[in-house]
Design an enzyme around this catalytic site. Structure first.
Site, short mmCIF file in Angstrom:
data_model
loop_
_atom_site.label_atom_id
_atom_site.label_comp_id
_atom_site.label_asym_id
_atom_site.label_seq_id
_atom_site.Cartn_x
_atom_site.Cartn_y
_atom_site.Cartn_z
N SER A 37 -43.62 -0.66 10.75
CA SER A 37 -43.60 0.52 11.62
C SER A 37 -45.03 0.95 11.93
O SER A 37 -45.80 1.32 11.04
CB SER A 37 -42.87 1.67 10.92
OG SER A 37 -43.10 2.85 11.64
N HIS A 52 -42.00 -2.29 14.90
CA HIS A 52 -41.12 -1.12 14.97
C HIS A 52 -41.93 0.05 15.55
O HIS A 52 -43.00 0.40 15.04
CB HIS A 52 -40.58 -0.77 13.59
CG HIS A 52 -39.56 0.32 13.59
ND1 HIS A 52 -38.26 0.11 13.98
CD2 HIS A 52 -39.66 1.64 13.25
CE1 HIS A 52 -37.59 1.25 13.88
NE2 HIS A 52 -38.41 2.18 13.44
N ASP A 103 -41.80 3.97 16.64
CA ASP A 103 -41.07 5.24 16.46
C ASP A 103 -41.49 6.26 17.50
O ASP A 103 -42.61 6.76 17.45
CB ASP A 103 -41.36 5.79 15.05
CG ASP A 103 -40.69 4.95 13.97
OD1 ASP A 103 -39.46 4.82 13.99
OD2 ASP A 103 -41.43 4.41 13.12
N MET A 112 -40.97 9.95 18.91
CA MET A 112 -40.42 11.26 18.49
C MET A 112 -40.84 12.33 19.48
O MET A 112 -42.00 12.35 19.91
CB MET A 112 -40.98 11.64 17.12
CG MET A 112 -40.75 10.60 16.05
SD MET A 112 -41.53 11.14 14.52
CE MET A 112 -41.23 9.69 13.49
N HIS A 139 -37.43 2.63 18.38
CA HIS A 139 -36.53 3.60 17.75
C HIS A 139 -36.77 4.96 18.40
O HIS A 139 -37.78 5.60 18.17
CB HIS A 139 -36.85 3.63 16.23
CG HIS A 139 -36.09 4.63 15.45
ND1 HIS A 139 -36.40 4.94 14.14
CD2 HIS A 139 -35.04 5.42 15.77
CE1 HIS A 139 -35.56 5.86 13.69
NE2 HIS A 139 -34.74 6.19 14.67
N MET A 178 -36.28 8.67 18.77
CA MET A 178 -35.85 9.91 18.12
C MET A 178 -36.10 11.02 19.13
O MET A 178 -36.98 11.87 18.96
CB MET A 178 -36.65 10.12 16.83
CG MET A 178 -36.18 9.21 15.70
SD MET A 178 -37.41 9.04 14.40
CE MET A 178 -38.31 7.64 15.05
N MET A 209 -30.33 4.86 8.88
CA MET A 209 -31.50 5.58 8.37
C MET A 209 -31.35 5.78 6.86
O MET A 209 -30.33 6.29 6.39
CB MET A 209 -31.64 6.96 9.04
CG MET A 209 -32.11 6.93 10.48
SD MET A 209 -33.62 6.00 10.81
CE MET A 209 -34.84 6.88 9.83
N GLY A 222 -38.17 11.32 11.13
CA GLY A 222 -39.24 12.24 11.51
C GLY A 222 -40.60 11.91 10.90
O GLY A 222 -41.63 12.21 11.50
N ASP A 275 -33.98 1.63 7.80
CA ASP A 275 -35.28 2.23 8.11
C ASP A 275 -35.54 3.46 7.25
O ASP A 275 -34.77 4.42 7.30
CB ASP A 275 -35.27 2.60 9.61
CG ASP A 275 -36.58 3.21 10.09
OD1 ASP A 275 -37.56 3.21 9.34
OD2 ASP A 275 -36.59 3.68 11.25
C1 DX5 Z 1 -38.94 7.68 10.21
C2 DX5 Z 1 -39.18 6.44 11.01
C3 DX5 Z 1 -39.53 5.25 10.21
C4 DX5 Z 1 -40.81 5.36 9.43
C5 DX5 Z 1 -40.67 4.42 8.28
O1 DX5 Z 1 -38.42 8.65 11.05
O2 DX5 Z 1 -38.02 6.11 11.76
O3 DX5 Z 1 -39.55 4.08 11.02
O4 DX5 Z 1 -41.94 5.03 10.17
O5 DX5 Z 1 -41.75 4.60 7.44
P1 DX5 Z 1 -41.65 4.26 5.88
O6 DX5 Z 1 -41.35 2.80 5.76
O7 DX5 Z 1 -43.02 4.63 5.38
O8 DX5 Z 1 -40.57 5.11 5.31
ZN ZN Z 2 -38.00 4.13 12.75
#
Ligand code: DX5
Ligand code: ZN
Length: 215
Positions: free
Chosen positions: A8, A33, A35, A37, A66, A68, A137, A142, A175
């Site tokens: 990620s 990956h 993210d 948000m 991903h 969010m 999840m 977040g 994740d």
């Molecule tokens: C959280 C994200 C994850 C996050 C994972 O909301 O969706 O993808 O970056 O990070 P780690 O592996 O550090 O939990």
């Molecule tokens: Zn994620």
């Protein structure tokens, strides 16, 4: 087949993003990956299209995005244009999930639905056959670096059962808080792909961390 690993970029060094992308390109990780948000669906804001564009330019592996965000439908064309391979939308954020999934696929992306820790896998009964992947999840979305929620194993096993019963090929991704200590148990439960942020970018030996997670 061993687990696919998607580092990620949320845990990457944004001052040296290029060098972290090159590291993933040259590593034995499988996907990037990403993210996204919006500060509305989740209590954090990460990054948007300018950063994704920079990632797209350098990344040599599939972009696993991903979302969010609320109102994902408004931005799907743009994510497709920015090289998204797998597009994951939250069950909890999509009122007309079936329509959103059809739109993702019509834009040439693979379609995935994400479930928060409190959302049961049973909500997917009438949409599972349309999906390329389900993302479970294992933390509340977040933030990176949170603690893995053990009930995830039960959900992965239940989902695996639903997929097998229907003779589907749907991938299962996990994740949040994934590291070498829980990766084998996730694989045994039925996971195919895991996301790892802190466990990769926070490791002294990042390549070793990826290998240990892959198994
Ligand atoms: C959280 C994200 C994850 C996050 C994972 O909301 O969706 O993808 O970056 O990070 P780690 O592996 O550090 O939990
Ligand atoms: Zn994620």
């Amino acid at each position: 087949m061993s687990l696919l690993v998607a580092p990620s970029l949320l845990s990457a060094d944004f001052g040296n993003l290029s060098s972290d992308i090159r590291f993933v390109n040259e590593s034995n990780a499988d996907w990037f990956h990403i993210d996204v948000m919006d500060g509305v669906f989740v209590p954090n804001i990460s990054f948007g299209f300018p950063v994704l564009k920079a990632v797209q330019k350098e990344a040599k592996k599939p972009l696993d995005v991903h979302l969010m965000i609320k109102d994902a439908d408004l931005y799907l064309e743009e994510f497709a244009k920015h090289g998204t391979y797998m597009c994951s939308v939250h069950f909890e954020a999509c009122t007309h999930l079936h329509r959103t999934i059809q739109k993702i696929k019509s834009l040439g992306m693979k379609a995935s639905v994400v479930l928060n820790p409190s959302t049961p896998v049973s909500v997917l009964e009438d949409i599972l056959h349309e999906l390329d992947m389900v993302l479970i999840m294992s933390v509340n979305p977040g933030f990176g670096g949170q603690k893995f929620i053990p009930h995830t194993y039960v959900k992965v096993r239940q989902l695996k059962q639903m997929i097998s019963t229907r003779c589907l090929q749907t991938l299962i991704q996990v994740d949040g808080g994934v590291d070498p200590s829980n990766a084998r148990q996730l694989e045994e439960a039925g996971a195919n792909v895991v996301v790892a942020g802190n466990a990769v970018f926070g490791a002294a030996d990042r390549s070793l961390a990826i290998s240990q997670i892959k198994g």
